[in-house]
Motif scaffolding. Structure first.
Motif, PDB file in Angstrom:
ATOM      1  N   GLN A 109       0.827  -1.215   0.000  1.00  0.00           N
ATOM      2  CA  GLN A 109       0.000   0.000   0.000  1.00  0.00           C
ATOM      3  C   GLN A 109       0.858   1.261   0.000  1.00  0.00           C
ATOM      4  O   GLN A 109       0.642   2.168  -0.797  1.00  0.00           O
ATOM      5  CB  GLN A 109      -0.930  -0.016   1.215  1.00  0.00           C
ATOM      6  CG  GLN A 109      -1.871   1.165   1.272  1.00  0.00           C
ATOM      7  CD  GLN A 109      -2.783   1.119   2.501  1.00  0.00           C
ATOM      8  OE1 GLN A 109      -2.659   0.246   3.351  1.00  0.00           O
ATOM      9  NE2 GLN A 109      -3.681   2.068   2.590  1.00  0.00           N
ATOM     10  N   ARG A 110       1.844   1.316   0.874  1.00  0.00           N
ATOM     11  CA  ARG A 110       2.709   2.498   0.930  1.00  0.00           C
ATOM     12  C   ARG A 110       3.550   2.623  -0.342  1.00  0.00           C
ATOM     13  O   ARG A 110       3.729   3.712  -0.888  1.00  0.00           O
ATOM     14  CB  ARG A 110       3.622   2.440   2.147  1.00  0.00           C
ATOM     15  CG  ARG A 110       4.548   3.652   2.169  1.00  0.00           C
ATOM     16  CD  ARG A 110       5.116   3.917   3.491  1.00  0.00           C
ATOM     17  NE  ARG A 110       5.949   5.126   3.386  1.00  0.00           N
ATOM     18  CZ  ARG A 110       6.825   5.469   4.267  1.00  0.00           C
ATOM     19  NH1 ARG A 110       6.987   4.747   5.347  1.00  0.00           N
ATOM     20  NH2 ARG A 110       7.539   6.558   4.110  1.00  0.00           N
ATOM     21  N   TYR A 111       4.071   1.496  -0.815  1.00  0.00           N
ATOM     22  CA  TYR A 111       4.893   1.515  -2.019  1.00  0.00           C
ATOM     23  C   TYR A 111       4.118   2.053  -3.216  1.00  0.00           C
ATOM     24  O   TYR A 111       4.608   2.902  -3.959  1.00  0.00           O
ATOM     25  CB  TYR A 111       5.428   0.113  -2.306  1.00  0.00           C
ATOM     26  CG  TYR A 111       6.269   0.042  -3.558  1.00  0.00           C
ATOM     27  CD1 TYR A 111       7.460   0.747  -3.656  1.00  0.00           C
ATOM     28  CD2 TYR A 111       5.865  -0.705  -4.649  1.00  0.00           C
ATOM     29  CE1 TYR A 111       8.239   0.707  -4.808  1.00  0.00           C
ATOM     30  CE2 TYR A 111       6.630  -0.769  -5.797  1.00  0.00           C
ATOM     31  CZ  TYR A 111       7.809  -0.061  -5.873  1.00  0.00           C
ATOM     32  OH  TYR A 111       8.562  -0.113  -7.010  1.00  0.00           O
ATOM     33  N   ILE A 112       2.903   1.595  -3.388  1.00  0.00           N
ATOM     34  CA  ILE A 112       2.085   2.045  -4.522  1.00  0.00           C
ATOM     35  C   ILE A 112       1.754   3.524  -4.383  1.00  0.00           C
ATOM     36  O   ILE A 112       1.773   4.271  -5.365  1.00  0.00           O
ATOM     37  CB  ILE A 112       0.831   1.174  -4.679  1.00  0.00           C
ATOM     38  CG1 ILE A 112       1.258  -0.203  -5.211  1.00  0.00           C
ATOM     39  CG2 ILE A 112      -0.201   1.825  -5.590  1.00  0.00           C
ATOM     40  CD1 ILE A 112       0.158  -1.234  -5.289  1.00  0.00           C
ATOM     41  N   SER A 113       1.496   3.963  -3.171  1.00  0.00           N
ATOM     42  CA  SER A 113       1.247   5.391  -2.943  1.00  0.00           C
ATOM     43  C   SER A 113       2.463   6.225  -3.352  1.00  0.00           C
ATOM     44  O   SER A 113       2.326   7.235  -4.058  1.00  0.00           O
ATOM     45  CB  SER A 113       0.918   5.619  -1.465  1.00  0.00           C
ATOM     46  OG  SER A 113       0.844   6.992  -1.184  1.00  0.00           O
ATOM     47  N   GLU A 114       3.648   5.796  -2.941  1.00  0.00           N
ATOM     48  CA  GLU A 114       4.877   6.503  -3.302  1.00  0.00           C
ATOM     49  C   GLU A 114       5.141   6.407  -4.813  1.00  0.00           C
ATOM     50  O   GLU A 114       5.604   7.359  -5.434  1.00  0.00           O
ATOM     51  CB  GLU A 114       6.066   5.939  -2.524  1.00  0.00           C
ATOM     52  CG  GLU A 114       5.976   6.170  -1.025  1.00  0.00           C
ATOM     53  CD  GLU A 114       5.941   7.629  -0.638  1.00  0.00           C
ATOM     54  OE1 GLU A 114       6.662   8.441  -1.254  1.00  0.00           O
ATOM     55  OE2 GLU A 114       5.179   7.974   0.282  1.00  0.00           O
ATOM     56  N   MET A 115       4.840   5.243  -5.390  1.00  0.00           N
ATOM     57  CA  MET A 115       5.043   5.051  -6.826  1.00  0.00           C
ATOM     58  C   MET A 115       4.198   6.045  -7.630  1.00  0.00           C
ATOM     59  O   MET A 115       4.687   6.646  -8.586  1.00  0.00           O
ATOM     60  CB  MET A 115       4.671   3.619  -7.233  1.00  0.00           C
ATOM     61  CG  MET A 115       4.897   3.326  -8.710  1.00  0.00           C
ATOM     62  SD  MET A 115       4.140   1.777  -9.256  1.00  0.00           S
ATOM     63  CE  MET A 115       4.940   0.582  -8.237  1.00  0.00           C
ATOM     64  N   ARG A 116       2.958   6.199  -7.239  1.00  0.00           N
ATOM     65  CA  ARG A 116       2.068   7.125  -7.956  1.00  0.00           C
ATOM     66  C   ARG A 116       2.605   8.550  -7.920  1.00  0.00           C
ATOM     67  O   ARG A 116       2.548   9.271  -8.914  1.00  0.00           O
ATOM     68  CB  ARG A 116       0.664   7.066  -7.370  1.00  0.00           C
ATOM     69  CG  ARG A 116      -0.080   5.818  -7.749  1.00  0.00           C
ATOM     70  CD  ARG A 116      -1.506   5.839  -7.240  1.00  0.00           C
ATOM     71  NE  ARG A 116      -2.220   4.661  -7.690  1.00  0.00           N
ATOM     72  CZ  ARG A 116      -2.948   3.881  -6.905  1.00  0.00           C
ATOM     73  NH1 ARG A 116      -3.085   4.178  -5.628  1.00  0.00           N
ATOM     74  NH2 ARG A 116      -3.550   2.820  -7.397  1.00  0.00           N
TER      75      ARG A 116
END
Length: 156
Positions: free
Chosen positions: A74-81
Motif C-alpha cells: 500500500q505504501r509503495y504504490i502510494s509513493e510510486m504514484r
C-alpha cells in the motif's frame, strides 16, 4: 487392455501437468510486461502487485555499504504514484540486463537482474518474485531493488 489403460492414464497425467503448470517463459513474459508498463508510466502497474507483497529497497551508500528498508504494498504504490509524475517529466526509465529466471516453488519464479537507471553508468541488483494465481493471472509477491537514493535510509 491393462497396458492400454495405463498408457492412456500416463499420457493424460503428463498432458494435464504440461498445460496446468506455469513455465519460466510465462514468468519472463510477465516481467517484460512489467518493465514495459513501468517505463511507460502506465498506472496499471499498480495492479501487478499482491496486496501483501514484500517490497525491499537496499540503499547502496557512497562507501559501498548497504542499508535495507522494507515496506508494504500500500505504501509503495502510494509513493510510486507520486514519483511517476516526476519520472515521466524526466523520461526516467530502467534497463534490465543479465536476466535470470529460477523456479522457487509451485508456479513461483524469482527473476534476478541488473538494473541500470537511465542516465547512469552503474548497474544495481534487482529481483522480482512472481507467482501465477489460480485464475491464471500473475502477481509480484516480492521485489528487491538496490538504489543509490539516500532518502530511503530514513524511510520507515
Amino acid at each position: 487392455m491393462k497396458k492400454i489403460l495405463l498408457t492412456f492414464l500416463a499420457i493424460m497425467t503428463v498432458a494435464t501437468s504440461v498445460f496446468a503448470a506455469s513455465t519460466k517463459d510465462e514468468a519472463l513474459a510477465y516481467f517484460k510486461k512489467y518493465v514495459n508498463l513501468a517505463n511507460n508510466y502506465d498506472p496499471i502497474i499498480t495492479t501487478m502487485y499482491s496486496p501483501s507483497a514484500r517490497i525491499i529497497r537496499e540503499v547502496v551508500k557512497p562507501d559501498g555499504s548497504t542499508v535495507t528498508r522494507v515496506t508494504n504494498t500500500q505504501r509503495y504504490i502510494s509513493e510510486m504514484r507520486k514519483s511517476q509524475i516526476v519520472a515521466k517529466i524526466r523520461n526516467y526509465k530502467n534497463n534490465y540486463s543479465n536476466i535470470k529466471v529460477e523456479r522457487t516453488g509451485t508456479d513461483t519464479y524469482k527473476i534476478s537482474s541488473l538494473r541500470q537507471p537511465s542516465g547512469e553508468t552503474y548497474k544495481l541488483k534487482a529481483y522480482f518474485v512472481v507467482k501465477k494465481q489460480p485464475n491464471g493471472n500473475w502477481i509480484i509477491i516480492e521485489e528487491m531493488m538496490q538504489t543509490k537514493v539516500q532518502l530511503f535510509i530514513n524511510a520507515k
